[in-house]
Design a protein around this motif. Structure first.
Motif, mmCIF file in Angstrom:
data_model
loop_
_atom_site.group_PDB
_atom_site.id
_atom_site.type_symbol
_atom_site.label_atom_id
_atom_site.label_comp_id
_atom_site.label_asym_id
_atom_site.label_seq_id
_atom_site.Cartn_x
_atom_site.Cartn_y
_atom_site.Cartn_z
ATOM 1 N N ARG A 18 -37.647 -12.418 -14.529
ATOM 2 C CA ARG A 18 -38.766 -12.958 -13.750
ATOM 3 C C ARG A 18 -38.863 -14.474 -13.856
ATOM 4 O O ARG A 18 -39.556 -15.113 -13.060
ATOM 5 C CB ARG A 18 -40.084 -12.327 -14.221
ATOM 6 C CG ARG A 18 -40.211 -10.831 -13.954
ATOM 7 C CD ARG A 18 -41.566 -10.331 -14.486
ATOM 8 N NE ARG A 18 -41.856 -8.970 -14.082
ATOM 9 C CZ ARG A 18 -41.505 -7.891 -14.754
ATOM 10 N NH1 ARG A 18 -40.806 -8.018 -15.889
ATOM 11 N NH2 ARG A 18 -41.811 -6.680 -14.331
ATOM 12 N N LYS A 19 -38.242 -15.035 -14.900
ATOM 13 C CA LYS A 19 -38.333 -16.455 -15.206
ATOM 14 C C LYS A 19 -39.776 -16.878 -15.454
ATOM 15 O O LYS A 19 -40.179 -18.005 -15.157
ATOM 16 C CB LYS A 19 -37.726 -17.305 -14.073
ATOM 17 C CG LYS A 19 -36.247 -17.085 -13.845
ATOM 18 C CD LYS A 19 -35.694 -18.004 -12.778
ATOM 19 C CE LYS A 19 -34.194 -17.778 -12.569
ATOM 20 N NZ LYS A 19 -33.642 -18.665 -11.523
ATOM 21 N N PHE A 86 -33.057 -18.070 -21.433
ATOM 22 C CA PHE A 86 -32.287 -16.879 -21.101
ATOM 23 C C PHE A 86 -32.401 -16.597 -19.611
ATOM 24 O O PHE A 86 -33.479 -16.677 -19.025
ATOM 25 C CB PHE A 86 -32.814 -15.666 -21.877
ATOM 26 C CG PHE A 86 -32.195 -15.497 -23.240
ATOM 27 C CD1 PHE A 86 -31.090 -14.683 -23.421
ATOM 28 C CD2 PHE A 86 -32.719 -16.162 -24.336
ATOM 29 C CE1 PHE A 86 -30.508 -14.523 -24.671
ATOM 30 C CE2 PHE A 86 -32.148 -16.018 -25.597
ATOM 31 C CZ PHE A 86 -31.049 -15.189 -25.770
ATOM 32 N N LYS A 87 -31.279 -16.280 -19.005
ATOM 33 C CA LYS A 87 -31.251 -15.912 -17.591
ATOM 34 C C LYS A 87 -30.949 -14.431 -17.434
ATOM 35 O O LYS A 87 -31.253 -13.822 -16.413
ATOM 36 C CB LYS A 87 -30.182 -16.751 -16.879
ATOM 37 C CG LYS A 87 -30.230 -16.724 -15.372
ATOM 38 C CD LYS A 87 -29.260 -17.730 -14.780
ATOM 39 C CE LYS A 87 -29.342 -17.771 -13.263
ATOM 40 N NZ LYS A 87 -28.412 -18.784 -12.697
ATOM 41 N N PRO A 267 -28.769 -19.753 -25.228
ATOM 42 C CA PRO A 267 -29.063 -18.317 -25.322
ATOM 43 C C PRO A 267 -27.820 -17.446 -25.519
ATOM 44 O O PRO A 267 -26.824 -17.577 -24.802
ATOM 45 C CB PRO A 267 -29.707 -18.025 -23.965
ATOM 46 C CG PRO A 267 -29.016 -18.969 -23.021
ATOM 47 C CD PRO A 267 -28.739 -20.216 -23.822
ATOM 48 N N VAL A 268 -27.887 -16.544 -26.486
ATOM 49 C CA VAL A 268 -26.792 -15.615 -26.760
ATOM 50 C C VAL A 268 -27.372 -14.249 -27.092
ATOM 51 O O VAL A 268 -28.323 -14.138 -27.876
ATOM 52 C CB VAL A 268 -25.925 -16.096 -27.950
ATOM 53 C CG1 VAL A 268 -24.874 -15.043 -28.311
ATOM 54 C CG2 VAL A 268 -25.253 -17.427 -27.630
ATOM 55 N N GLY A 286 -26.076 -15.658 -22.715
ATOM 56 C CA GLY A 286 -27.383 -15.305 -22.157
ATOM 57 C C GLY A 286 -27.685 -15.946 -20.822
ATOM 58 O O GLY A 286 -28.703 -15.633 -20.201
ATOM 59 N N GLN A 287 -26.808 -16.820 -20.355
ATOM 60 C CA GLN A 287 -26.989 -17.438 -19.042
ATOM 61 C C GLN A 287 -25.979 -16.920 -18.032
ATOM 62 O O GLN A 287 -26.340 -16.562 -16.913
ATOM 63 C CB GLN A 287 -26.857 -18.957 -19.150
ATOM 64 C CG GLN A 287 -27.112 -19.674 -17.817
ATOM 65 C CD GLN A 287 -26.625 -21.096 -17.834
ATOM 66 O OE1 GLN A 287 -25.558 -21.392 -18.354
ATOM 67 N NE2 GLN A 287 -27.416 -21.999 -17.264
ATOM 68 N N THR A 288 -24.699 -16.851 -18.430
ATOM 69 C CA THR A 288 -23.645 -16.499 -17.477
ATOM 70 C C THR A 288 -23.200 -15.043 -17.565
ATOM 71 O O THR A 288 -22.561 -14.537 -16.646
ATOM 72 C CB THR A 288 -22.407 -17.388 -17.698
ATOM 73 O OG1 THR A 288 -21.829 -17.089 -18.988
ATOM 74 C CG2 THR A 288 -22.785 -18.861 -17.653
ATOM 75 N N GLY A 289 -23.469 -14.375 -18.701
ATOM 76 C CA GLY A 289 -23.040 -12.991 -18.874
ATOM 77 C C GLY A 289 -21.625 -12.843 -19.401
ATOM 78 O O GLY A 289 -21.124 -11.728 -19.509
ATOM 79 N N LYS A 290 -20.968 -13.937 -19.752
ATOM 80 C CA LYS A 290 -19.614 -13.868 -20.304
ATOM 81 C C LYS A 290 -19.637 -13.131 -21.630
ATOM 82 O O LYS A 290 -20.472 -13.404 -22.482
ATOM 83 C CB LYS A 290 -19.069 -15.283 -20.476
ATOM 84 C CG LYS A 290 -17.619 -15.333 -20.949
ATOM 85 C CD LYS A 290 -17.144 -16.778 -21.066
ATOM 86 C CE LYS A 290 -15.691 -16.866 -21.494
ATOM 87 N NZ LYS A 290 -15.239 -18.280 -21.608
#
Length: 327
Positions: A18-19, A86-87, A267-268, A286-290
């Motif tokens: 939701r940010k 975090f995204k 973020p992780v 936590g941002q890109t999903g890698k």
């Protein structure tokens, strides 16, 4: 410090999808109030004694489960300059992890069904971000070789060039993690982050997650940042030297000037799984999903793959030989 809902008194947390700040109790948005009661050793919600780790800057109360942010470790010399919120939320991170598992050819078939979750947490990892100005002075000799044939004669011409290059480059936000818990190599593999999405530090982003204060100072870790900048500078210089068949270096002077350094939280998502008596660790950006981490390998699948490949190659070989014999 704790963020409480002004509507129901529940613990509000930052919800990445939701940010916005979210109350999981009454489902209200942006209803947080900061409560500054409590201390590093006492929960701001229930008053019970707490024992955060040596470097913990945020975490959950072991008694009431509330997410706390420890003022003493986000103020003064420990106040971050920047934070990357975090995204990806927990469910999204689990989905990314499962997608990664299903890509593994040699993953044991029983892993997905038998693995048991030991630990799952989102954590803000401390990083130092360094800015550098690089000046690279290069001098050397390059060759270009040209070959051609005229009649029955083949000619080769080698041309020699005196090469002079001067390169100026700016490097912004070169990241180095400042956590003893996190493996340096794994954190390097987590990159890159979208650094343009960094925001000025706001403690509300930490509500709902664990956090760490930096474990090592910026001067202590600067050597790692300089290695990254030197490697990147060398790569840029080599790109500018493309087109030569060979290059012999004469003079190579690379000077780095640090232009600034900032303390940031990244973020992780950290996952610890138990499988057949062994703990397997994975991290999700936590941002890109890698996804970073090692999975168990099925020896049976590896052997089967090798045998299948051998049979396939042998079959093709015999078919070719049969065709040639027929001809």
């Amino acid at each position: 410090m704790i963020f409480k809902c002004r509507n129901c008194g529940g613990n509000t947390v930052y919800e990445p999808s939701r940010k916005r700040m979210y109350c999981p109790h009454c489902e209200s948005l942006d209803s947080e109030n900061i409560v500054q009661e409590g201390s590093l050793t006492q929960c701001a919600n229930c008053g019970a004694p707490i024992t955060p780790g040596q470097y913990a800057s945020a975490g959950r109360c072991e008694h009431c489960g509330s997410y706390l942010v420890h003022n003493e470790r986000i103020e003064g010399v420990y106040e971050p300059h920047l934070i990357l919120p975090f995204k990806i939320n927990k469910d999204m991170a689990v989905e990314r992890l499962n997608q990664e598992f299903h890509k593994k050819t040699f993953l044991p078939s029983s892993f997905l069904s038998q693995k048991s979750l030991e630990k799952l947490e989102g954590i803000y990892v401390p990083f130092w971000l360094y800015d550098y100005q690089a000046h690279y002075d290069f001098e050397g000799e390059g060759t270009r070789v040209r070959s051609w044939r005229q009649g029955d004669t083949e000619y080769t011409e080698t041309s020699y060039y005196h090469i002079i290059r001067q390169m100026e480059a700016d490097f912004d936000k070169v990241p180095v993690d400042a956590s003893f818990v996190m493996d340096d190599g794994e954190m390097d593999l987590m990159e890159p982050y979208a650094y343009q999405e960094l925001e000025d530090f706001d403690p509300k982003y930490m509500s709902g997650f664990d956090g760490e204060v930096y474990n090592q100072s910026a001067p202590e870790l600067e050597g790692r940042a300089q290695v990254k900048v030197r490697d990147a500078s060398e790569s840029l210089m080599q790109q500018s030297l493309a087109g030569y068949n060979s290059i012999r270096s004469g003079r190579k002077n690379l000077n780095l000037n640090r232009d600034g350094v900032r303390y940031a939280l990244m973020p992780v998502w950290m996952y610890l799984y138990q499988y057949q008596g062994k703990t397997w660790r994975f991290q999700v950006n936590g941002q890109t999903g890698k996804v970073i981490g090692k999975t168990p390998v099925s020896r049976g699948k590896v052997l089967l793959y090798g045998l299948t490949t051998m049979v396939s190659v042998s079959t093709i070989f015999y078919l070719i030989m049969a065709i040639l014999s027929a001809v």
